[in-house]
Write an enzyme that holds these catalytic residues in place. Sequence first.
Site, PDB file in Angstrom:
ATOM      1  N   CYS A 140      12.727  -1.348   1.492  1.00 20.16           N
ATOM      2  CA  CYS A 140      11.798  -1.189   2.609  1.00 20.16           C
ATOM      3  C   CYS A 140      10.714  -2.270   2.589  1.00 20.16           C
ATOM      4  O   CYS A 140      10.149  -2.585   3.632  1.00 20.16           O
ATOM      5  CB  CYS A 140      11.185   0.207   2.602  1.00 20.16           C
ATOM      6  SG  CYS A 140      10.460   0.712   1.039  1.00 20.16           S
ATOM      7  N   HIS A 141      10.482  -2.865   1.434  1.00 17.28           N
ATOM      8  CA  HIS A 141       9.492  -3.951   1.355  1.00 17.28           C
ATOM      9  C   HIS A 141       9.948  -5.184   2.126  1.00 17.28           C
ATOM     10  O   HIS A 141       9.137  -6.032   2.461  1.00 17.28           O
ATOM     11  CB  HIS A 141       9.201  -4.311  -0.111  1.00 17.28           C
ATOM     12  CG  HIS A 141      10.365  -4.846  -0.861  1.00 17.28           C
ATOM     13  ND1 HIS A 141      11.389  -4.033  -1.358  1.00 17.28           N
ATOM     14  CD2 HIS A 141      10.699  -6.114  -1.201  1.00 17.28           C
ATOM     15  CE1 HIS A 141      12.283  -4.781  -1.968  1.00 17.28           C
ATOM     16  NE2 HIS A 141      11.891  -6.051  -1.892  1.00 17.28           N
TER      17      HIS A 141
END
Length: 183
Positions: A140-141
């Site tokens: 998700c980063h």
Amino acid sequence: MSARDFALFDTPIGTCAVAWSGRGIAGLQLPEPSPAATRARVQRRWPGVVEASSVPAGVQRALDRVQALLAGDAVDLADIPLDLEAAPEFHRRVYDVARTIPPGRTMTYGEIARRLGVPHESREVGQALGRNPVAIIVPCHRVLGADGKMGGFSANGGVSTKRRMLEIEGAAEVGAGPLFAVR
């Protein structure tokens, strides 16, 4: 199925934790300010989970790859078995798309929404990623807002943690403008 066991492990960004079931990795906790705080966070997120005295070989292989990625190696984690049974179906679909983003590259929330066939649901994509139980493995980063903006990050340290992880992966121009996108 939910996590039944967990273990702490050291990485270049701090002490993380992994939680697993018989089906796969069910959770990955990014570092809190201390190992004790990371342990406590895992026990709150997955009630009833027990700290294991040893880690199964398959989980250890996954941890070795996560550690290598966080040390700057371009390691693909997309084939690590996950147990996401407890996640809503839409979230699992978002996570599947996010897992296609290679290290050092990024994609926007809107691009994930378009790939899912719901182009007006970028906010819902962001909400799904904000509830990602397996950060790093579901990267998700690597997901940014429109025009390469960092957007939010629910882990301890917020956007600065997100930026640091992208820098470790060699994402271009972190903080200085749009990053390379996956096309």
